[in-house]
Design an enzyme around this catalytic site. Sequence first.
Site, PDB file in Angstrom:
ATOM      1  N   ALA A   6       5.844  -6.914   7.333  1.00 11.56           N
ATOM      2  CA  ALA A   6       7.277  -7.228   7.287  1.00 11.56           C
ATOM      3  C   ALA A   6       7.574  -8.457   8.122  1.00 11.56           C
ATOM      4  O   ALA A   6       8.329  -9.348   7.706  1.00 11.56           O
ATOM      5  CB  ALA A   6       8.086  -6.031   7.784  1.00 11.56           C
ATOM      6  N   PRO A   9      16.702   0.971   5.673  1.00 13.00           N
ATOM      7  CA  PRO A   9      16.648   2.273   6.328  1.00 13.00           C
ATOM      8  C   PRO A   9      15.959   3.356   5.504  1.00 13.00           C
ATOM      9  O   PRO A   9      15.358   4.273   6.064  1.00 13.00           O
ATOM     10  CB  PRO A   9      18.128   2.618   6.549  1.00 13.00           C
ATOM     11  CG  PRO A   9      18.827   1.301   6.566  1.00 13.00           C
ATOM     12  CD  PRO A   9      18.067   0.427   5.610  1.00 13.00           C
ATOM     13  N   THR A  57       4.086   1.037   1.293  1.00 14.73           N
ATOM     14  CA  THR A  57       5.015   0.890   2.415  1.00 14.73           C
ATOM     15  C   THR A  57       6.379   0.362   2.000  1.00 14.73           C
ATOM     16  O   THR A  57       7.329   0.448   2.778  1.00 14.73           O
ATOM     17  CB  THR A  57       4.417  -0.059   3.455  1.00 14.73           C
ATOM     18  OG1 THR A  57       4.020  -1.267   2.798  1.00 14.73           O
ATOM     19  CG2 THR A  57       3.192   0.548   4.115  1.00 14.73           C
ATOM     20  N   GLY A  87       8.054  -3.991  12.406  1.00  9.34           N
ATOM     21  CA  GLY A  87       7.087  -3.216  11.635  1.00  9.34           C
ATOM     22  C   GLY A  87       7.087  -1.760  12.053  1.00  9.34           C
ATOM     23  O   GLY A  87       7.257  -1.428  13.217  1.00  9.34           O
ATOM     24  N   GLU A 123       2.796   1.917  11.941  1.00 10.04           N
ATOM     25  CA  GLU A 123       2.005   2.635  12.939  1.00 10.04           C
ATOM     26  C   GLU A 123       2.833   3.376  13.983  1.00 10.04           C
ATOM     27  O   GLU A 123       2.435   4.433  14.477  1.00 10.04           O
ATOM     28  CB  GLU A 123       1.070   1.657  13.666  1.00 10.04           C
ATOM     29  CG  GLU A 123      -0.330   1.593  13.100  1.00 10.04           C
ATOM     30  CD  GLU A 123      -0.507   0.556  11.997  1.00 10.04           C
ATOM     31  OE1 GLU A 123      -1.613   0.414  11.479  1.00 10.04           O
ATOM     32  OE2 GLU A 123       0.481  -0.119  11.656  1.00 10.04           O
ATOM     33  N   ILE A 139      15.970  -3.269  11.277  1.00  8.09           N
ATOM     34  CA  ILE A 139      15.519  -2.396  10.190  1.00  8.09           C
ATOM     35  C   ILE A 139      15.942  -3.029   8.865  1.00  8.09           C
ATOM     36  O   ILE A 139      17.138  -3.160   8.575  1.00  8.09           O
ATOM     37  CB  ILE A 139      16.098  -0.983  10.334  1.00  8.09           C
ATOM     38  CG1 ILE A 139      15.720  -0.392  11.697  1.00  8.09           C
ATOM     39  CG2 ILE A 139      15.608  -0.092   9.201  1.00  8.09           C
ATOM     40  CD1 ILE A 139      14.233  -0.301  11.971  1.00  8.09           C
ATOM     41  N   ILE A 155       0.827  -1.205   0.000  1.00 12.13           N
ATOM     42  CA  ILE A 155       0.000   0.000   0.000  1.00 12.13           C
ATOM     43  C   ILE A 155       0.864   1.260   0.000  1.00 12.13           C
ATOM     44  O   ILE A 155       0.430   2.327   0.415  1.00 12.13           O
ATOM     45  CB  ILE A 155      -0.980  -0.002   1.187  1.00 12.13           C
ATOM     46  CG1 ILE A 155      -0.243  -0.110   2.524  1.00 12.13           C
ATOM     47  CG2 ILE A 155      -1.975  -1.131   1.049  1.00 12.13           C
ATOM     48  CD1 ILE A 155      -1.150   0.011   3.743  1.00 12.13           C
TER      49      ILE A 155
END
Length: 739
Positions: free
Chosen positions: A511, A633, A469, A703, A706, A630, A467
């Site tokens: 993820a 990055p 991301t 993740g 959010e 991560i 979406i």
Amino acid sequence: MVTKQIGKPQNRVDGRDKVTGRARYAAEFSATDLAYGVVVSSAIAKGKIKEMDTSEALRVEGVLDIFTSENRPKLASYDSSFQDEDAPPGSPFRPLFNRDILFNMQPIALVVAETYELARYAASLVKVEYETEEHVTNFEAERTNAYEPEEYKSTPPPDPWGKPETALKEAEHRISEVYSHPSQHHNPMEMHASTAIWEGDGRITVYDKIQGVLNSQEYIMGVFGLAKEDVRVLSPFVGGAFGSGLRPQYQLFMAVMATLELKRSVRVVLTRPQMFSFGHRPKTVQQLSLGASADGTLEAVVHHAFAETSRFEDYSEDVIIWPGVLYKCENVKLSHKLVGLDVYTPLDMRAPGGTTGIFALECAIDELSYKVGMDPVEFRLKNYSVKDQNVNKPFSSKELQECYRQGAELFGWKNRNPQPRSMREGHNLIGWGVANGAWEATQKPSGAKAVLTKEGKLTVSSATADIGTGTYTIMSQIAAECMGLPIENVEFKLGDSSLPQSPLEGGSWTASTVGSAVKLVCEKLGEKLLELAQESDDSPFKEVSIEEVEFTDGQMRLKEDTSVAIPLTQLLKENQKDSVQVEAESKPADEQENYSPYSHSVVFVEVNVDEDLGTIKVTRVVSAVAGGRILNPKTAWSQILGGVVWGIGMALEEYSVMDHQYGRFINHDLAEYHVPVNADVHDVEVIFVDEEDQIVNPLGVKGLGEIGIVSVAPAIANAVYHATGKRVRDLPITLDKVM
């Protein structure tokens, strides 16, 4: 030599397609027989359709049909409730079910014509006579009728612990305040659209704007009674969603219904005003009472939340869980009640419940810190929690203290004058604020498939979504590193219901979830390649285990003796294989049940408030995030930056205005629904704190979708107080409230 891919700031592999226009979205797929549908929306909020006159519209040359509740086809599950994957408890809205009107702008007809312009014109000719009933959309007027649902969509409130009322009464320092925010709408760039392609013999292919093609496929199968092999849903690109695409929206129903009836392809695209007719972040009012001892120990938390829902579904969010996640307190009482209104059911919107509950909690904590006389950072650290008190489990990892340290250092927090209205620059009052937050790090079951060709090209696939991301990119990176291939030799496929199972893309779990499946399927591919190498009697890999080999530079080789190696292309050719294919399904490890996995963040904010005009400018933001490993990055920074921008909008601008006379959101366009623009966003710095988590999932990722937003609005509100000495507890913080 192939370098490591995970942790590398890789450009988006789909970026070129997006900027050149090769990427196609749901409303951009076509067919030779394509017709166009336009939805007619109701003009009242509650009542019945007495009469609908479609005769004039049907006389327009080029109009193919007009579907209403009176002439729609008989459907498989319309006499019972069909629950989609993200549905809250209750009876989901069923378009064109009958003449009843449940909310304003409810879809009441679909006009289908040869062109979009004809369909839109004909829709304007449909005449509707209503029998109106009194509607209720005023949250405050209905709040006295708030209720506890029989079943929560979110986490049910935990039982109280300790003696919260007594502890609150006996506390040296107390606050008791009400915090609120209005309804807010997602407003992705891409409007919701569905293009249903008639393939013949009852088979259809549907291009849908959705965050999970399998959800749309199941919905279509359930409602229309179609077999799985007759429905394929694709969503290769999504132009933003933020939760608005978790549930199949009514344009999907309309497009599929018309296609099956007319036996020709149909496209239905919602208008921007119609995007305000389904789902939104619910208006929420929270009463927070906190008590602390003289030395700043948090002794009592009483948190009551009231949030809107529709009359037909009980939508709830995790609004009140955050005191138990973020702070150590021995006496806590939490409750969450719903206020039923004549509106469409609210819908998950980026960090649902988290942005709401953490806003109120972090503003209240800030207020209490001032009352105790402690620095807001010091007060939070004093009441730092090492376990999730809601479930009495330790965190799988938590580097929140390091977020505070690194964030405060970069921001220069030590230079803050604690006195409100003490920092200024000319006629601008300067304020510094802080807030911390958390978001659950979840892994769900998921599947993946990997195919390696004799040319050395690897294709990995799963039915997940991207979406915006960066899912295409990070999954390609995981696969490339696992198999020791350059990322150019890897393709990740998604957004197709024929691909291996995966959950909706939401909740920051993609993820973790799909990434774990990609890692697992690549490991199984490696095992299969080793088996191929061992088929030859003189193979140097004959007696070795998978733990003794590695994949790098397009080769499989021994770890202890890297001179013993074979290119993967050679391995397949020697075994006369055009390709090797494996599938795998991953699921959370049982060990995860013993822990509470969360990502954490701290946001430091500087605001300038014009002393004469009350205008607010967010001049600096430092967001420090502990989000596990991560993967990329560059895309990770983009996720946090997007969360900060949205947090600015939530704090200062976003407000869906309800006209209670009509029961309709009236600022239903991007001219009147305000979101941040470039001029609103200034210096934003992101810190990713190193965090190793062996429990959360095989990749150690948490993740980031959010966690970037949850702390921003309260940090801004706290900075505004520090600048002006005025607490604004009702979002958005507009200049009239400051003045």
